[in-house]
Design a protein around this motif. Structure first.
Motif, PDB file in Angstrom:
ATOM      1  N   ARG A  72      21.505  -9.946 -32.713  1.00  0.00           N
ATOM      2  CA  ARG A  72      20.232  -9.346 -32.279  1.00  0.00           C
ATOM      3  C   ARG A  72      19.977  -9.619 -30.802  1.00  0.00           C
ATOM      4  NH1 ARG A  72      18.667 -11.005 -37.598  1.00  0.00           N
ATOM      5  NH2 ARG A  72      17.954 -13.004 -36.811  1.00  0.00           N
ATOM      6  N   GLU A 126      22.231  -7.228 -28.950  1.00  0.00           N
ATOM      7  CA  GLU A 126      21.661  -5.874 -28.995  1.00  0.00           C
ATOM      8  C   GLU A 126      20.525  -5.726 -27.989  1.00  0.00           C
ATOM      9  OE1 GLU A 126      18.838  -3.312 -32.017  1.00  0.00           O
ATOM     10  OE2 GLU A 126      20.162  -4.846 -32.849  1.00  0.00           O
ATOM     11  N   ARG A 127      19.686  -6.753 -27.880  1.00  0.00           N
ATOM     12  CA  ARG A 127      18.567  -6.696 -26.938  1.00  0.00           C
ATOM     13  C   ARG A 127      19.067  -6.656 -25.494  1.00  0.00           C
ATOM     14  NH1 ARG A 127      14.655 -11.631 -27.533  1.00  0.00           N
ATOM     15  NH2 ARG A 127      14.841 -10.889 -29.703  1.00  0.00           N
ATOM     16  N   SER A 128      20.090  -7.431 -25.184  1.00  0.00           N
ATOM     17  CA  SER A 128      20.625  -7.445 -23.820  1.00  0.00           C
ATOM     18  C   SER A 128      21.240  -6.095 -23.458  1.00  0.00           C
ATOM     19  CB  SER A 128      21.662  -8.557 -23.688  1.00  0.00           C
ATOM     20  OG  SER A 128      22.242  -8.561 -22.403  1.00  0.00           O
ATOM     21  N   THR A 161      20.464  -3.232 -24.768  1.00  0.00           N
ATOM     22  CA  THR A 161      19.358  -2.273 -24.676  1.00  0.00           C
ATOM     23  C   THR A 161      18.721  -2.308 -23.291  1.00  0.00           C
ATOM     24  OG1 THR A 161      18.912  -2.462 -27.049  1.00  0.00           O
ATOM     25  CG2 THR A 161      17.147  -1.590 -25.666  1.00  0.00           C
ATOM     26  N   TRP A 164      21.142   1.676 -31.048  1.00  0.00           N
ATOM     27  CA  TRP A 164      20.674   2.308 -29.807  1.00  0.00           C
ATOM     28  C   TRP A 164      20.321   3.777 -30.007  1.00  0.00           C
ATOM     29  CZ3 TRP A 164      24.990  -0.824 -30.293  1.00  0.00           C
ATOM     30  CH2 TRP A 164      24.807  -2.132 -29.819  1.00  0.00           C
ATOM     31  N   ARG A 190      16.773   3.900 -30.967  1.00  0.00           N
ATOM     32  CA  ARG A 190      15.830   3.642 -29.867  1.00  0.00           C
ATOM     33  C   ARG A 190      15.789   4.786 -28.860  1.00  0.00           C
ATOM     34  NH1 ARG A 190      13.296  -0.612 -27.314  1.00  0.00           N
ATOM     35  NH2 ARG A 190      13.083  -0.397 -25.055  1.00  0.00           N
ATOM     36  N   ASN A 232      17.202 -16.166 -22.648  1.00  0.00           N
ATOM     37  CA  ASN A 232      16.466 -15.416 -21.618  1.00  0.00           C
ATOM     38  C   ASN A 232      16.703 -15.998 -20.228  1.00  0.00           C
ATOM     39  OD1 ASN A 232      15.255 -13.465 -23.254  1.00  0.00           O
ATOM     40  ND2 ASN A 232      13.612 -14.863 -23.859  1.00  0.00           N
TER      41      ASN A 232
END
Length: 258
Positions: free
Chosen positions: A18, A21-23, A25, A49, A52, A191
């Motif tokens: 997850r 996936e966020r990175s 995105t 993706w 989104r 982060n």
């Protein structure tokens, strides 16, 4: 080594998946231009993706290579997935506006032929967005993630491959700057490491993201060519000119005259 669809879904259901996936995105968002009513196709494992970025698209399809396997998507409504061969896509010429490739090009048997096929199905103003493992990155060196399998690329290799397939790279981005560690202690600082990586070590990102435009016309350099006509000296037999005059006049020249 190909990534199986079961392993891909399992990875993206974990905490590390997850975060990855966020990175990705975030990297896609920085280069993704909104095109209203576009026809969007994802090749590889692109489901997170497509959900989104495909909300405003007219049509969205998820193509999955035969070596990878396929799953039903979306969960509700008509199925929009298909099991395909990446060098023979079941699409008409110039029928798609944009293609997204994730977990695809690094596993292609012939990446150049795959890009040639994508060029065929893209519209004249079409574009392709590619996510591939970075050859210099840490993620390509560990096999517990899908980015550790297949063929990683450098920016130079990807640029050359796109140009050979008549694509022009237009925008670049990077993702996965934090290490692919499963330890919760490391993932807590994801982060901080992601922001620091974008600033201090961008060439060591886990993946490279590029958007390329379809090129319709290609200039051929004009080379000045020298004449192929070659002049070779030919030697005349001695006295040929004098004998020719005798045959025409019938009189031999005097001994003192040549």
């Amino acid at each position: 080594m190909h990534s199986d669809i079961v392993d891909l879904r399992s990875f993206y259901s974990t905490t590390l998946g997850r975060l990855a996936e966020r990175s990705i995105t975030m990297a896609l968002s920085s280069i993704w231009a909104v095109v209203p009513n576009e026809r969007l196709v994802g090749l590889g494992y692109t489901l997170p993706w497509l959900e989104r970025f495909g909300t405003d698209a007219e049509r969205v399809f998820a193509f999955m290579p035969a070596t990878q396997g396929a799953v039903v998507w979306p969960a509700t409504g008509p199925t929009a997935t298909a099991l395909v061969f990446d060098e023979e896509l079941p699409l008409l010429d110039a029928s798609i506006d944009r293609m997204l490739l994730v977990h695809s090009l690094e596993h292609a048997e012939n990446p150049r032929e795959t890009l040639n096929e994508i060029w065929r199905v893209l519209s004249p103003a079409g574009r392709v967005v590619i996510v591939v493992p970075n050859r210099r990155g840490v993620w390509a060196r560990f096999e517990h993630t899908p980015f550790g399998s297949g063929r990683p690329f450098s920016r130079g290799q990807l640029t050359e491959l796109l140009r050979e397939a008549n694509f022009t790279p237009a925008a670049w981005s990077d993702a996965l700057f934090f290490p692919p560690s499963r330890r919760r202690f490391m993932m807590q600082f994801h982060n901080v490491l992601e922001r620091a990586g974008r600033r201090f070590w961008p060439i060591f990102s886990g993946v490279i993201v590029v958007e390329a435009q379809k090129r319709l016309y290609q200039g051929v350099p004009v080379v000045q060519r020298a004449s192929r006509r070659v002049f070779v000296p030919v030697f005349s037999p001695h006295g040929a000119t004098r004998l020719g005059r005798i045959s025409r006049t019938g009189n031999a020249p005097s001994p003192g005259r040549r």
